[in-house]
Motif scaffolding. Structure first.
Motif, PDB file in Angstrom:
ATOM      1  N   PHE A  61       0.879  -1.201   0.088  1.00 20.07           N
ATOM      2  CA  PHE A  61       0.103  -0.091  -0.457  1.00 20.07           C
ATOM      3  C   PHE A  61       0.695   0.597   0.175  1.00 20.07           C
ATOM      4  O   PHE A  61       2.001   1.168   0.197  1.00 20.07           O
ATOM      5  CB  PHE A  61      -0.790  -0.219   1.021  1.00 20.07           C
ATOM      6  CG  PHE A  61      -2.028  -1.570   1.268  1.00 20.07           C
ATOM      7  CD1 PHE A  61      -2.796  -1.193   0.144  1.00 20.07           C
ATOM      8  CD2 PHE A  61      -1.659  -2.010   2.185  1.00 20.07           C
ATOM      9  CE1 PHE A  61      -4.185  -1.580   0.440  1.00 20.07           C
ATOM     10  CE2 PHE A  61      -1.982  -3.296   2.471  1.00 20.07           C
ATOM     11  CZ  PHE A  61      -3.789  -3.238   0.859  1.00 20.07           C
ATOM     12  N   VAL A  62       0.729   2.311  -1.454  1.00 19.63           N
ATOM     13  CA  VAL A  62       0.360   3.259  -0.690  1.00 19.63           C
ATOM     14  C   VAL A  62       0.119   4.300  -0.983  1.00 19.63           C
ATOM     15  O   VAL A  62      -1.185   5.096  -1.219  1.00 19.63           O
ATOM     16  CB  VAL A  62       1.726   3.380  -2.306  1.00 19.63           C
ATOM     17  CG1 VAL A  62       2.719   4.922  -1.968  1.00 19.63           C
ATOM     18  CG2 VAL A  62       3.055   2.832  -2.817  1.00 19.63           C
ATOM     19  N   CYS A  63       0.639   4.976   0.498  1.00 18.47           N
ATOM     20  CA  CYS A  63      -0.786   6.375   0.361  1.00 18.47           C
ATOM     21  C   CYS A  63       1.026   8.014   0.109  1.00 18.47           C
ATOM     22  O   CYS A  63       1.057   8.379   0.560  1.00 18.47           O
ATOM     23  CB  CYS A  63      -0.314   6.235   2.251  1.00 18.47           C
ATOM     24  SG  CYS A  63      -1.776   4.894   2.200  1.00 18.47           S
ATOM     25  N   VAL A  64      -0.347   8.906  -0.612  1.00 18.28           N
ATOM     26  CA  VAL A  64       0.648  10.411  -0.836  1.00 18.28           C
ATOM     27  C   VAL A  64      -0.552  11.143  -0.080  1.00 18.28           C
ATOM     28  O   VAL A  64      -1.559  10.802  -1.287  1.00 18.28           O
ATOM     29  CB  VAL A  64       0.411   9.988  -2.508  1.00 18.28           C
ATOM     30  CG1 VAL A  64       1.680   8.974  -3.071  1.00 18.28           C
ATOM     31  CG2 VAL A  64      -0.965  10.250  -3.593  1.00 18.28           C
ATOM     32  N   GLY A  65      -0.136  12.415  -0.567  1.00 17.11           N
ATOM     33  CA  GLY A  65      -0.454  13.760   0.049  1.00 17.11           C
ATOM     34  C   GLY A  65      -0.079  14.916  -0.204  1.00 17.11           C
ATOM     35  O   GLY A  65       1.267  14.537   0.071  1.00 17.11           O
ATOM     36  N   GLY A  66       0.244  15.555  -0.021  1.00 18.37           N
ATOM     37  CA  GLY A  66       0.191  16.565  -0.611  1.00 18.37           C
ATOM     38  C   GLY A  66       1.949  17.164   0.815  1.00 18.37           C
ATOM     39  O   GLY A  66       2.223  17.285   0.374  1.00 18.37           O
ATOM     40  N   PHE A  74       0.287  10.077   8.940  1.00 15.68           N
ATOM     41  CA  PHE A  74      -0.142   8.817   8.492  1.00 15.68           C
ATOM     42  C   PHE A  74       0.292   8.288   8.813  1.00 15.68           C
ATOM     43  O   PHE A  74       0.223   6.893   9.207  1.00 15.68           O
ATOM     44  CB  PHE A  74      -0.217   9.095   7.060  1.00 15.68           C
ATOM     45  CG  PHE A  74      -1.313   7.823   6.600  1.00 15.68           C
ATOM     46  CD1 PHE A  74      -2.575   7.145   6.823  1.00 15.68           C
ATOM     47  CD2 PHE A  74      -0.250   6.832   5.767  1.00 15.68           C
ATOM     48  CE1 PHE A  74      -3.019   6.882   6.001  1.00 15.68           C
ATOM     49  CE2 PHE A  74      -1.221   5.873   5.246  1.00 15.68           C
ATOM     50  CZ  PHE A  74      -2.849   5.298   5.813  1.00 15.68           C
ATOM     51  N   ALA A  75       1.899   8.022   8.587  1.00 17.22           N
ATOM     52  CA  ALA A  75       2.741   7.352   8.814  1.00 17.22           C
ATOM     53  C   ALA A  75       2.790   6.801  10.668  1.00 17.22           C
ATOM     54  O   ALA A  75       2.781   4.878  10.653  1.00 17.22           O
ATOM     55  CB  ALA A  75       4.646   7.248   8.474  1.00 17.22           C
ATOM     56  N   LEU A  76       2.866   7.511  10.955  1.00 14.19           N
ATOM     57  CA  LEU A  76       2.718   7.275  12.586  1.00 14.19           C
ATOM     58  C   LEU A  76       1.425   6.470  12.934  1.00 14.19           C
ATOM     59  O   LEU A  76       1.079   5.759  13.402  1.00 14.19           O
ATOM     60  CB  LEU A  76       2.932   8.962  13.365  1.00 14.19           C
ATOM     61  CG  LEU A  76       4.077   9.210  13.351  1.00 14.19           C
ATOM     62  CD1 LEU A  76       4.638  10.891  14.524  1.00 14.19           C
ATOM     63  CD2 LEU A  76       6.001   8.400  13.887  1.00 14.19           C
ATOM     64  N   ARG A  77       0.681   6.891  12.158  1.00 15.19           N
ATOM     65  CA  ARG A  77      -0.811   6.395  12.579  1.00 15.19           C
ATOM     66  C   ARG A  77      -0.949   4.873  12.768  1.00 15.19           C
ATOM     67  O   ARG A  77      -1.359   3.929  13.321  1.00 15.19           O
ATOM     68  CB  ARG A  77      -2.421   7.232  11.707  1.00 15.19           C
ATOM     69  CG  ARG A  77      -3.278   6.265  11.880  1.00 15.19           C
ATOM     70  CD  ARG A  77      -4.179   7.151  11.206  1.00 15.19           C
ATOM     71  NE  ARG A  77      -4.320   8.392  10.854  1.00 15.19           N
ATOM     72  CZ  ARG A  77      -5.888   8.821  11.914  1.00 15.19           C
ATOM     73  NH1 ARG A  77      -6.650   7.903  12.082  1.00 15.19           N
ATOM     74  NH2 ARG A  77      -6.294  10.098  12.026  1.00 15.19           N
ATOM     75  N   MET A  78      -0.346   4.932  10.807  1.00 16.39           N
ATOM     76  CA  MET A  78      -0.329   3.184  10.949  1.00 16.39           C
ATOM     77  C   MET A  78       0.526   1.820  11.150  1.00 16.39           C
ATOM     78  O   MET A  78       0.777   1.349  12.058  1.00 16.39           O
ATOM     79  CB  MET A  78       0.594   3.226   9.164  1.00 16.39           C
ATOM     80  CG  MET A  78      -0.080   3.496   8.415  1.00 16.39           C
ATOM     81  SD  MET A  78      -2.337   2.927   8.366  1.00 16.39           S
ATOM     82  CE  MET A  78      -2.273   0.992   8.120  1.00 16.39           C
ATOM     83  N   SER A 111       4.756   5.382   3.005  1.00 19.52           N
ATOM     84  CA  SER A 111       3.865   7.017   2.740  1.00 19.52           C
ATOM     85  C   SER A 111       4.697   8.169   2.521  1.00 19.52           C
ATOM     86  O   SER A 111       5.613   8.827   2.830  1.00 19.52           O
ATOM     87  CB  SER A 111       3.277   7.182   4.625  1.00 19.52           C
ATOM     88  OG  SER A 111       2.895   8.388   4.489  1.00 19.52           O
ATOM     89  N   ILE A 112       4.006   8.860   1.543  1.00 22.22           N
ATOM     90  CA  ILE A 112       4.957   9.866   1.051  1.00 22.22           C
ATOM     91  C   ILE A 112       4.157  11.163   0.485  1.00 22.22           C
ATOM     92  O   ILE A 112       2.591  11.381   0.446  1.00 22.22           O
ATOM     93  CB  ILE A 112       5.280   9.091  -0.476  1.00 22.22           C
ATOM     94  CG1 ILE A 112       6.070   8.136   0.034  1.00 22.22           C
ATOM     95  CG2 ILE A 112       6.332  10.274  -1.208  1.00 22.22           C
ATOM     96  CD1 ILE A 112       6.419   6.943  -1.646  1.00 22.22           C
ATOM     97  N   SER A 113       5.010  12.189   0.382  1.00 22.95           N
ATOM     98  CA  SER A 113       4.232  14.106  -0.129  1.00 22.95           C
ATOM     99  C   SER A 113       4.730  13.823  -0.889  1.00 22.95           C
ATOM    100  O   SER A 113       5.489  12.870  -1.721  1.00 22.95           O
ATOM    101  CB  SER A 113       5.216  14.486   0.860  1.00 22.95           C
ATOM    102  OG  SER A 113       6.532  15.478   0.792  1.00 22.95           O
ATOM    103  N   HIS A 114       3.637  14.812  -2.009  1.00 20.82           N
ATOM    104  CA  HIS A 114       4.104  14.975  -3.293  1.00 20.82           C
ATOM    105  C   HIS A 114       3.737  16.548  -3.327  1.00 20.82           C
ATOM    106  O   HIS A 114       3.588  16.982  -4.760  1.00 20.82           O
ATOM    107  CB  HIS A 114       3.060  14.379  -4.062  1.00 20.82           C
ATOM    108  CG  HIS A 114       1.647  14.720  -3.620  1.00 20.82           C
ATOM    109  ND1 HIS A 114       0.704  15.745  -3.772  1.00 20.82           N
ATOM    110  CD2 HIS A 114       0.766  13.138  -3.457  1.00 20.82           C
ATOM    111  CE1 HIS A 114      -0.301  15.451  -3.543  1.00 20.82           C
ATOM    112  NE2 HIS A 114      -0.492  14.520  -3.180  1.00 20.82           N
ATOM    113  N   GLY A 115       3.936  17.375  -2.755  1.00 18.57           N
ATOM    114  CA  GLY A 115       3.662  18.783  -2.988  1.00 18.57           C
ATOM    115  C   GLY A 115       2.721  19.286  -3.557  1.00 18.57           C
ATOM    116  O   GLY A 115       1.061  18.659  -3.116  1.00 18.57           O
TER     117      GLY A 115
END
Lengths: 332, 332
Positions: A61-66, A74-78, A111-115
């Motif tokens: 699973f990959v979750c991305v957000g700005g 989110f990473a800490l939550r997971m 979990s990755i940010s994307h700007g």
């Protein structure tokens, strides 16, 4: 976590075709396998400097957000939800060598940010997909969890995107390739959207709906705001546009979903978009909601996706109808 | 530095027209002055919560760039160059309430990050220009200092942009305003470009040139790279495109200059773009240059702009022909 490879890790790719039935992440670039090394510049990672299969091979699973802060949260939550050891505070940004994006890994969840905006997420997605390809990942699902402006719905509502549309309400992404323009499909996984909606019933304290999401290249004029440095149209014209968008099925507006759907679709990755709305654009343009309320709103897509992932991993009280890999052992 | 205003600071605007001969930053939005409050959401600043004229009224130079680390480094450099007290380590991120952008102020110099791509810098510019407008700033010059891919020039070269062009080598920016497209001029200040070039002669250890800069919405397919997750064209087609760009006067490629020129131009702000090239795209696509060399490259536009600002402020051994305000007293 990272390890330096003494030589090219190309030989590791040899067993890619022996895993019958698994859906590997693929690239659409005949030149990539001809390269001796692939430097993922905006991640500060590379095939010669990092053992990508060891670091990322188990990602499902990959979750991305700005926002980088939100994606760390989110990473800490997971980390907590998956029952990993420790409080997660020792979690390291895998992209610490650059400030373009941040990246955290907890078990099978990245979990990755994307700007902000299409070009920024596009850079990230190219390098993410190459990373998953080099790491020989299979059966990967990717979610964008974001914030958005709502149209005709209560602020704080969560919209699961069924169709990503452009400023003209069309389900397409126009990719400029050098000096030519190619139109791509922005189809998302309908079954995934339905499954997420079913999962949302566990959270009756906030409204969740399925609808079209519109992607614009600009927050102010692009979205018809009256509060930018430039505004050459009337309030009436703005409201007419937003009402036409609503009539076309659009329930929220953000700045990344079309290219997200287009790129993931072409590379065979199941993709979903879940955004919370911070305001109702028919009521105004400025985000005046108190900070603590906005913080709670932003947790809603995270809560939904974290719960869905746990269900898929067989870690919830109510398991899903067909868990992806119920026998999987988590390695946090 | 910040101060909370007990009431609206609108009355402060009353003397805007008494400063004859000064060129105030203006907005092109008749709705803005009708608003009781303006929340600059992506800066976490606002007209009711912050005394913008006190915080920013003396700003004369704004430097923007994609990376937050680089813009902090530039602020620290300016702090030292302007002879401000302390080592600058106590300098606070004015936008600490959000992770979208970072902002630092040293005397009359503001340093802000803008992320990657047209949509991201566009959000920042709308809010920056509103900030400068609310703060009643006048005679402001804005620079974008960035990194780029060069065409046919030595890596490490600094390109001062005379004309910002799109993927079709045209000096235009297509702004989507709701569901219509408006074409805007991307003219930059030619005199400023010449002055910067004159200033560059102080730095013979790196080549500086004036040329066209091309702005794309994508780092991979948009710029004809062969190393993305998607690539549907040949090496020959890529090289043909880059050579045609060179023939059209393009010397480097980045992802923000057209909208930067378009928005600054419409709001009466003198604007310049100075980018270093990290590679020669006719030679390859990957950025393989060692990290320490890249770090030195990235300092080159900073060095040029910092020196230019000092000259304008009358703080250099060789004063400029016509300093903007030689009598100015700096307040760091």
């Amino acid at each position: 976590m990272a390890s330096v490879l003494p030589a090219s890790n190309k030989s590791m790719k040899s067993d890619r075709n022996t895993n019958v039935g698994k859906k590997f992440v693929h690239v659409q670039n005949p030149y990539l396998d001809l390269m001796d090394e692939d430097i993922l510049y905006h991640f500060a990672l590379g095939t010669k400097t990092h053992n990508l299969p060891v670091m990322f091979g188990d990602v499902k699973f990959v979750c991305v957000g700005g926002s980088s802060n939100r994606m760390k949260a989110f990473a800490l939550r997971m980390h907590k939800e998956l029952g990993c050891e420790g409080d997660g505070e020792e979690m390291k940004d895998i992209c610490a060598g650059t400030d373009r994006f941040c990246m955290y890994k907890t078990g099978p969840v990245l979990s990755i940010s994307h700007g902000m905006g299409v070009p920024s997420i596009s850079v990230m997605l190219h390098e993410l997909i190459k990373l998953l390809y080099h790491a020989q990942c299979c059966d990967v699902t990717i979610f964008r969890i974001g914030t958005s402006g709502g149209i005709g719905i209560e602020p704080g509502s969560v919209v699961i995107t069924d169709t990503a549309v452009d400023s003209f309400f069309k389900p397409r992404f126009e990719q400029v390739i050098m000096d030519s323009i190619v139109t791509r499909s922005t189809e998302l996984d309908r079954d995934l959207a339905e499954e997420l909606f079913t999962c949302s019933k566990d959270f009756p304290h906030f409204p969740t709906l399925i609808g079209h999401t519109m992607c614009t290249d600009d927050f102010y004029e692009g979205q018809g705001r009256l509060d930018g440095a430039l505004c050459s149209y009337s309030r009436e014209k703005k409201l007419d546009y937003l009402k036409r968008a609503y009539k076309a099925g659009v329930r929220n507006i953000e700045m990344e979903c079309t290219v997200f759907a287009a790129i993931c679709g072409r590379c065979g990755i199941k993709a979903g978009v879940v955004c919370v709305t911070l305001l109702n654009r028919l009521e105004g343009d400025q985000i005046t909601t108190p900070h603590d309320v906005l913080v709670e709103y932003q947790q809603r897509p995270q809560l939904l996706i974290a719960t869905f992932i746990k269900q898929q991993l067989g870690l919830c009280r109510t398991p899903p109808p067909a868990p992806a890999s119920p026998e999987r052992t988590l390695q946090c």
